[in-house]
Design an enzyme around this catalytic site. Structure first.
Site, mmCIF file in Angstrom:
data_model
loop_
_atom_site.group_PDB
_atom_site.id
_atom_site.type_symbol
_atom_site.label_atom_id
_atom_site.label_comp_id
_atom_site.label_asym_id
_atom_site.label_seq_id
_atom_site.Cartn_x
_atom_site.Cartn_y
_atom_site.Cartn_z
ATOM 1 N N GLY A 141 -1.301 -11.674 10.736
ATOM 2 C CA GLY A 141 -0.078 -12.082 11.396
ATOM 3 C C GLY A 141 0.462 -10.987 12.288
ATOM 4 N N ALA A 142 0.519 -9.771 11.746
ATOM 5 C CA ALA A 142 1.026 -8.641 12.523
ATOM 6 C C ALA A 142 0.661 -7.361 11.795
ATOM 7 C CB ALA A 142 2.536 -8.745 12.718
ATOM 8 N N MET A 143 0.764 -6.238 12.498
ATOM 9 C CA MET A 143 0.374 -4.950 11.943
ATOM 10 C C MET A 143 1.365 -3.886 12.363
ATOM 11 S SD MET A 143 -1.672 -3.335 10.056
ATOM 12 C CE MET A 143 -1.276 -1.634 9.680
ATOM 13 N N GLU A 144 1.793 -3.088 11.389
ATOM 14 C CA GLU A 144 2.923 -2.175 11.548
ATOM 15 C C GLU A 144 2.554 -0.810 12.090
ATOM 16 O OE1 GLU A 144 1.777 -3.287 8.528
ATOM 17 O OE2 GLU A 144 1.679 -1.667 7.082
ATOM 18 N N ASN A 145 1.479 -0.678 12.846
ATOM 19 C CA ASN A 145 1.062 0.623 13.368
ATOM 20 C C ASN A 145 2.263 1.406 13.890
ATOM 21 O OD1 ASN A 145 -1.725 -0.487 13.270
ATOM 22 N ND2 ASN A 145 -1.020 -1.621 15.045
ATOM 23 N N HIS B 116 9.845 -7.537 9.420
ATOM 24 C CA HIS B 116 8.930 -7.011 8.411
ATOM 25 C C HIS B 116 8.166 -5.798 8.945
ATOM 26 C CE1 HIS B 116 6.088 -7.446 4.950
ATOM 27 N NE2 HIS B 116 5.257 -6.879 5.817
ATOM 28 N N GLU B 117 7.600 -5.952 10.131
ATOM 29 C CA GLU B 117 6.802 -4.853 10.667
ATOM 30 C C GLU B 117 7.688 -3.658 11.018
ATOM 31 O OE1 GLU B 117 3.967 -7.429 9.752
ATOM 32 O OE2 GLU B 117 3.808 -5.283 10.081
ATOM 33 N N HIS C 86 8.554 -1.682 7.913
ATOM 34 C CA HIS C 86 7.442 -0.858 7.446
ATOM 35 C C HIS C 86 7.536 0.581 7.954
ATOM 36 C CE1 HIS C 86 4.658 -2.942 4.935
ATOM 37 N NE2 HIS C 86 4.376 -3.911 5.790
ATOM 38 N N GLU D 198 3.875 -3.572 0.594
ATOM 39 C CA GLU D 198 4.002 -4.957 1.035
ATOM 40 C C GLU D 198 5.009 -5.751 0.217
ATOM 41 O OE1 GLU D 198 3.130 -5.865 3.758
ATOM 42 O OE2 GLU D 198 1.535 -4.496 4.333
#
Length: 974
Positions: A364-368, A400-401, A404, A423
């Site tokens: 869905g998405a990534m918190e880089n 959410h991201e 993080h 998470e």
């Protein structure tokens, strides 16, 4: 990371699941699992290998973790040898030795600290037409002062090694060994040294979408959990935290936008029409947070001033055609940043924050750090393309991201067994945020629906595991609704036990102690306990024991003028954990006492259940007998458990609670229990079926007549439990198609009995006001579309009305609701609306809307559903290499169309089995999730068990099967 649990990230306007797509708010994860405003989860558990889409935070939407103490392989389930990776055969040309290693199962108990620190990482990417050269310069230092240096074993997959040197000197061929998944240097220096490697990778051929890959002509990365090893050789695990710099050089015309983590520190032109940019991230991070994007992108820009007065540059990017759909994500980001400062005192720490949305994304998405990469389904939103559920999903996933940045980036996991540390905590934080931004009651009920339909199903199946699992083979299978959503419920229990202020004190101490570190779930629990002087030792069992406890209230009596109740707990067997071996959980059980004679609430208390059986007394004095009072049990879903009362509450008791309980969750739950009894009695042919149906009709009418109630809550009270939740209430061996038929019959009866009321409410909610996402407007659309969905079930249907609804719609929410209402039965109206729906989306290049068009047909309860899906996979717009599009059809069919998937002839099973095997060759993460569709095979009747088991056995026996899919299939067979 956010996981997409099902397929498309779309939603309908019907709350009872005519278009059954969810997100995991992992989610993946299904991610990361959060229900959109129109979804139910009739077969979601089958679609979880994690969750994400799940990850999607939404969406969606990631995977099945593993029960402890299970052997890696048994003699009967040995995995066929997988051919070496695509580039592996080329490695010998570099001069090193090559070895092939079998897959191994990793155990939490075996954690060992790394023998070397990697303190600095300098990366240089030279993007060429056919391949990309990656130069990695690592500042390494041995730990300890042993006489003999330990071998340096770095992770790497699908890499062509060009050169390797230490302190500027090329290594001889016998000084290192290249494995299929490792680079080993047998005798590195005993003092700090610099390791430089050059590797070649081929992003255009990377169909796994892990590491560096191409999407619509752009390059982007996905490194969680173990994708960085597909970029360069490294300690690809979260406890290796280092400072990164990154230089990217590429053709300026093809890749005008160059991005990486941190702050940009340089940019310029190079020879041959090329250009470069350099980035520096001042904060140490693990490799899974590395990100790079290069491409021809459009975007929008904004800014945010932090509480300390720093101005942060905010930029949202996507393909040029999507730029007009980015404004809501920018607004959501600003809301998230302000909320985190106000609620937790947490401020953003860099000068820039990028969000890049791409169409080809497994999750869905990534918190880089400073450069989030998103699935477009979790960023794009406009009235003509996004439903109300999509708007909520974007709000939640963006939050959410962003959250993080602290709960995951500044403080990360020591190892992947601790995944719920970041998470579960961050899902809880995004749930809390969404409650504050939208409707607290609606959001809470949506989250409870995910738990009951998806997580409880996972707890009851072969993939059951604690929120901190004990082992895994493929880490990508570890992103589950248990780790994410049940993990969030465990965090919520901390807040319930400690109170809001106590929880905030614990959070403050956690970040103060561990900022910049990789830590464990035990460290978080210790911070909560120490900050509050609270004994949380028993609470650890939520991290070590799998399964869903059942809390039973019995022996209600009046003693000395007060009502006493006995509470007990029991948890069933789960893989590797017998019920007899499980110790009691520490369970916060919120209860209230209502006077049956007046409807008034007498008491409202929190009972802390620690033993297998305990007696509690309400504080308030009472003047009647025990039967004069009704207990509202597990208010607000205060723990991730099943609540039961003995004897069972009567239909009259449930109708009483549905009318009088002031807790919106339990008020809704009372109606759900009534509806469940009606469907299950119809399924079994019970003598009480008529009375149960009468009670269900009364509850349904009450929701329609509740003109003062929140429209969104009224819509939820018109929705029956889905297939998965109902199936959990049945003993193993039931006919799933018969259960579908019972549910359909009850829904039709309710719609027919209340047709006039449905028509009146539907008509009263018509509006020509401009679109907005305010709660009142969302509630109006939600309730109106729920009425539409139910009217479509009445004999003769509501076809003309649904077609008119589509024609009058001024937003995607209403257009999709009309299309869904028509999708299940052939008619001229259906053909016309579906044709217009697709044509409009095609002309606009609206890929997410086309996904909705695919998904609403794949999930339609139609007699020719499988034939329709087979036609859809041959459609001009279908793509096997774009996860969103693929899942919109194939995963949606498997996870949201139980009648067709479980057809008695096994054709649905065979279709999905063939898809798993075929897809595993190009994208094993997508295939592994799809394989989870067979995980509940032991629940069904003997003929279906045999068919599903045979499918799993054929999958396991497939030559070259990935370890991801092998793990899901083989564990499902145990």
């Amino acid at each position: 990371e956010t996981t997409a649990l099902t397929a498309s990230g779309s939603s309908s306007g019907s709350p009872d699941g005519d278009c059954r797509v969810v997100r995991i708010a992992h989610d993946a994860s299904l991610q990361k699992t959060q229900l959109d405003d129109a979804a139910t989860l009739p077969m979601l558990a089958q679609n979880l290998s994690i969750l994400m889409l799940c990850a999607a935070r939404t969406v969606a939407l990631r995977g099945a973790a593993l029960a402890r103490n299970l052997p890696l392989r048994s003699a009967s389930l040995s995995r066929p040898a997988r051919p070496p990776s695509r580039l592996y055969h080329a490695l010998m040309a570099s001069g090193g030795a090559a070895v092939t290693l079998p897959p191994t199962e990793k155990f939490r108990k075996d954690y060992v600290a790394l023998p070397y620190d990697i303190e600095t990482v300098d990366l240089a990417f030279d993007v060429q037409k056919d391949e990309t050269l990656v130069t990695s310069t690592l500042g390494c230092a041995p730990r300890g002062k042993g006489k003999k240096a330990a071998p340096l074993v770095l992770d790497g997959e699908d890499l062509r090694l060009v050169s390797v040197e230490i302190d500027g000197v090329a290594l001889a061929a016998d000084a290192y060994e290249v494995g299929e998944e490792t680079l080993t240097i047998a005798a590195p220096p005993k003092k700090p040294f610099t390791l430089k490697t050059v590797v070649a990778i081929e992003p255009e051929k990377n169909t796994q979408l892990s590491g560096l890959y191409a999407s619509s002509g752009n390059l982007c990365t996905q490194c969680e959990a173990e994708g960085f090893r597909r970029i360069t050789y490294f300690y690809d695990r979260p406890d290796c935290m280092a400072s990164y710099t990154c230089r990217v050089e590429a053709d300026k015309a093809a890749f005008p936008v160059l991005l990486s983590n941190g702050n940009e520190v340089g940019r310029g032109d190079a020879d041959g029409g090329r250009h470069w940019a350099k980035f520096e991230d001042p904060f140490k991070k693990p490799s899974y947070l590395f990100a790079l994007v290069a491409g021809d992108l459009g975007g929008i820009q904004g800014d945010f001033t932090t509480k300390s007065g720093r101005k942060v540059d905010l930029r949202i990017w996507s393909e040029h055609r999507n730029v007009d759909q980015l404004a809501w994500s920018l607004e959501s980001l600003k809301k998230s940043m302000k909320w985190d400062e106000d609620t937790y005192g947490l401020e953003y720490d860099l000068g820039v924050y990028h969000v890049v949305a791409v169409e080809d994304f497994n999750m869905g998405a990534m918190e880089n750090k400073g450069l989030n990469v998103f699935n477009t389904a979790c960023v794009l939103a406009a009235p003509s393309t996004a439903t109300d559920g999509d708007y909520d999903r974007v709000l939640g996933v963006v939050a959410h991201e962003y959250f993080h940045n602290w709960s995951g980036n500044r403080v990360t996991c020591r190892d992947w067994f601790q995944l719920t540390l970041k998470e579960g905590l961050t899902v809880f934080r995004d749930q809390h945020f969404t409650e504050d931004m939208t409707s607290r009651a609606v959001k809470r009920i949506d989250d409870v629906r995910v738990m009951r339909s998806a997580q409880f199903a996972q707890d009851a199946g072969p993939m059951a595991h604690p929120i901190r699992p004990e082992s895994y083979v493929a880490m990508d299978n570890f992103y589950t609704v248990t780790v994410y959503n049940k993990g969030a419920e465990v965090i919520r229990m901390y807040r319930t036990l400690l109170g809001y202020d106590g929880f905030r004190k614990g959070m403050d101490l956690y970040f103060e102690r561990h900022d910049g570190s990789a830590v464990t779930c035990d460290d978080f629990r210790a911070a909560m306990a120490d900050a509050n002087g609270y004994d949380l030792q028993q609470f650890e069992r939520w991290y070590t024991q799998a399964g869903t406890p059942t809390i039973t209230l019995s022996k209600k009596q009046v003693v000395n003028g007060k009502v006493e109740v006995e509470l007990s707990q029991n948890t069933a067997d789960t893989p590797g954990q017998a019920a007899a071996e499980k110790e009691p959980f520490h369970v916060p059980v919120a209860c209230a006492l209502f006077d049956r004679r007046t409807g008034a609430k007498v008491a409202d208390q929190l009972f802390s259940l620690r033993a297998g059986r305990q007696t509690f007394a309400f504080d308030a004095a009472v003047d009647g007998a025990a039967d004069d009072y009704v207990v509202s049990l597990l208010r607000g879903f205060s723990a991730p458990v099943v609540a039961a009362q003995e004897p069972k509450l009567s239909s009259a008791d449930l109708l009483f609670l549905a009318a009088n309980d002031d807790d919106p969750v339990n008020r809704w739950d009372a109606a759900q229990q009534i509806y469940s009894r009606a469907v299950l009695d119809a399924f079994s042919g019970a003598a009480t079926a008529s009375a149960s149906l009468e009670a269900a009709t009364a509850a349904f009418k009450a929701a329609l007549d509740d003109k003062e109630g929140d429209p969104s809550l009224r819509a939820l009270n018109l929705a029956l439990p889905g297939f998965s939740e109902l199936g959990l209430k049945l003993d193993d061996g039931f006919d799933p198609v018969a259960l579908c038929a019972a549910g359909k019959a009850v829904r039709k009866h309710l719609a027919t009995a209340c047709a006039s009321e449905l028509e009146a409410v539907y008509a009263s909610l018509a509006s020509d006001a401009p679109f907005d996402v305010e709660a009142a407007s969302v509630g109006r659309r939600r309730l109106r579309n729920a009425c539409l969905a139910n009217l479509a079930r009445v004999d003769g249907g509501f076809k003309a009305g649904a077609a008119a609804h589509y024609g009058a719609a001024n937003c995607m929410t209403d257009e999709l609701a009309a299309a869904v209402a028509l999708a299940g039965e052939a008619s001229p109206e259906r053909d016309e609306v579906l044709s217009k729906f697709y044509g409009k989306a095609k002309d606009a290049g609206a890929e997410l809307v086309i996904n909705k068009w695919f998904a609403l047909q794949a999930s339609a309860d139609a007699d020719d559903a499988l034939d329709t899906v087979k036609r859809l996979v041959e459609h001009e717009a279908f793509s096997r290499t774009t996860p969103n599009r693929y899942r919109a059809v194939v995963n949606t069919f498997a996870g949201a169309n139980p009648r067709a998937f479980h057809a008695a002839d096994g054709a649905g099973y065979a279709f999905i089995k063939d898809e798993v095997i075929r897809t595993d060759k190009t994208n094993n993460q997508v295939a592994a999730r799809l394989c989870g569709s067979f995980g509940t095979w032991k629940k069904y009747d003997a003929p279906r068990q045999a068919l599903m088991k045979a499918c799993l056995e054929e999958i396991v026996a497939t030559e070259g099967l990935s370890k991801d899919t092998f793990e899901i299939a083989s564990r499902s067979l145990k």
